[in-house]
Design an enzyme around this catalytic site. Structure first.
Site, mmCIF file in Angstrom:
data_model
loop_
_atom_site.group_PDB
_atom_site.id
_atom_site.type_symbol
_atom_site.label_atom_id
_atom_site.label_comp_id
_atom_site.label_asym_id
_atom_site.label_seq_id
_atom_site.Cartn_x
_atom_site.Cartn_y
_atom_site.Cartn_z
ATOM 1 N N HIS A 223 -59.647 77.738 -58.089
ATOM 2 C CA HIS A 223 -60.773 78.592 -57.969
ATOM 3 C C HIS A 223 -61.586 78.366 -59.371
ATOM 4 O O HIS A 223 -61.772 77.205 -59.832
ATOM 5 C CB HIS A 223 -60.699 80.016 -57.718
ATOM 6 N N HIS A 262 -63.997 70.888 -51.727
ATOM 7 C CA HIS A 262 -64.409 72.328 -51.925
ATOM 8 C C HIS A 262 -64.261 72.868 -50.429
ATOM 9 O O HIS A 262 -64.283 71.889 -49.299
ATOM 10 C CB HIS A 262 -66.051 72.209 -52.130
ATOM 11 N N ASP A 313 -66.943 72.670 -60.799
ATOM 12 C CA ASP A 313 -66.172 72.834 -62.149
ATOM 13 C C ASP A 313 -66.094 71.305 -62.647
ATOM 14 O O ASP A 313 -65.388 71.275 -63.683
ATOM 15 C CB ASP A 313 -64.692 73.213 -61.689
#
Ligand code: SDX
Length: 377
Positions: A223, A262, A313
């Site tokens: 995460h 994702h 990210d």
């Protein structure tokens, strides 16, 4: 017992758990919307303060309302002296994300009014949002031997976060880059950390407990912790001409490449699109495109080998690193933005409360006879 035919949705994948007006993700089209506004418009024209207002109040602020919120957040930057002392007593070798998780929990001990279960309000949301940069700045400055933090009311929230961590006033470009990053990370529907916050709030626990749950959840490398591990991968690769070999070897070992894939997006994460451009802009301004060029190669290899797209990210760490933020502060910076979304979801949960409690499909034995310990082998 649930009937054996009931289908288990592992990881609650595709399970619609509740209704929310806060955030919509179109995973097929790669669109992200906060309260009706496309993230691309907010990234182009808004500020983190305005975006936080939108999430908390459900509408964009007037100029007076925005000015009042900015002023309130600068007032709330100051931490209680006892909290500063607790931060100064924390081991300087502690991971900043663990310090943040601990400090949010400890802060509630000094601010019982704001953290009263159920009574938590937008005031508590603003307090926590204003406090996180100060908590991170106070801890980092002490471990780095930097001068004490000042509240710097003239600085925007994004600029203050950078000042708190870098001990210098950021450039206009850096302030804008951080403001956009904070906008992009502010909310994302029922991601794991937001869901953790809502589960906590659904028991009528308090706002600070819900945010403590969320910080602990965000830490995980699947995460929010991914942005720090992307930089570890880039440092392991070193030069662009090694990227293909290193990435292919990891994939051959069935390792995850952080910053890719994702649960919801099946195309490029729209936040990655925007952060890729900021990685290039900041890299050009600093005369250092090393990370940007490496990431472009890694992107190409991961897509050709696994058909995966970058997520939020992948590029965020290169932007933060170019501004001088230490890698172990990347996930805490993510939390400093997402606290706006976490608190908005907690308040939404209080307004339409329903205890969140799914069931499990039991696959263990039943009706076993109890065997006295003397007879066990
Ligand atoms: C964030 O939920 C949110 O909204 C989160 C977030 C937010 O704003 O809150 O968007 C922020 O957390 C972004 C994600 C950051 N995490 C990472 O970058 C870690 C690497 N990514 C993966 O671990 C993965 O993609 C997840 C956890 C993000 C999603 O995983 P899923 O939906 O559970 O998918 P999966 O694990 O079932 O993978 C499906 C397939 C598998 O292949 P097979 O085993 O079926 O052959 O895709 C592969 C996986 O092996 N795969 C990857 C991969 N991600 C998925 N293979 C290599 N590298 C990856 N990164």
């Amino acid at each position: 017992m649930p009937s054996p035919t009931e289908e288990v949705q592992r990881g609650l994948q595709d399970v619609v758990a509740l209704e929310s007006h806060l955030c919509f993700i179109d995973g097929k089209e790669g669109r992200l919307i906060y309260e009706g506004y496309d993230i691309r418009d907010l990234a182009a024209h808004s500020s983190f303060e305005e975006t936080a207002y939108l999430l908390w109040y459900g509408r964009l602020p007037t100029s007076d309302q925005l000015a009042a919120l900015r002023h309130r957040l600068t007032e709330l930057r100051t931490l209680p002296d006892a909290m500063v002392a607790r931060l100064d007593a924390m081991p300087s070798t502690a991971a900043p994300i663990d310090v943040l998780r601990t400090a949010v929990s400890e802060l509630s001990l000094f601010e019982p009014d704001e953290s009263r279960p159920g009574a938590s309000s937008i005031g508590g949301a603003q307090r926590l949002t204003a406090a996180l940069p100060s908590i991170l700045g106070q801890f980092h400055r002490r471990r780095a031997g930097l001068p004490p933090l000042e509240s710097r009311p003239a600085l925007s929230h994004a600029a203050y976060l950078l000042y708190a961590l870098l001990n210098r006033e950021p450039t206009e470009l850096e302030s804008r880059a951080m403001d956009v990053a904070l906008i992009l990370h502010a909310d994302h529907e029922l991601n794991a950390s937001t869901f953790a916050a809502r589960v906590t709030a659904s028991t009528l626990s308090d706002l600070y407990s819900a945010v403590t749950s969320a910080v602990g959840t965000l830490k995980g490398p699947l995460h929010g912790g991914a942005n720090e591990r992307v930089m570890e991968l880039l440092d392991e690769i070193g030069a662009p001409d090694r990227a293909e070999e290193v990435v292919k070897a990891k994939l051959a070992r069935h390792e995850r490449i952080m910053g890719f894939g994702h649960r919801v997006y099946k195309v490029e994460d729209p936040r990655a699109t925007i952060l890729r451009e900021w990685s290039r802009r900041i890299g050009e301004a600093k005369g250092d495109l090393h990370y940007y060029e490496l990431l472009r190669v890694v992107e190409r290899v991961v897509h050709q080998e696994k058909g995966l797209y970058p997520n939020v990210d992948l590029y965020s760490g290169s932007v933060y690193s170019l501004m001088g933020i230490p890698h172990d502060l990347f996930t805490p910076v993510f939390a400093a933005s997402r606290v706006a979304g976490w608190t908005a979801h907690v308040l939404e949960e209080y307004q339409d409360l329903r205890l969140i409690r799914p069931t499990a499909k039991y696959i263990g034995p039943v009706d076993l006879p109890y065997v006295p310990i003397a007879s066990r082998v």
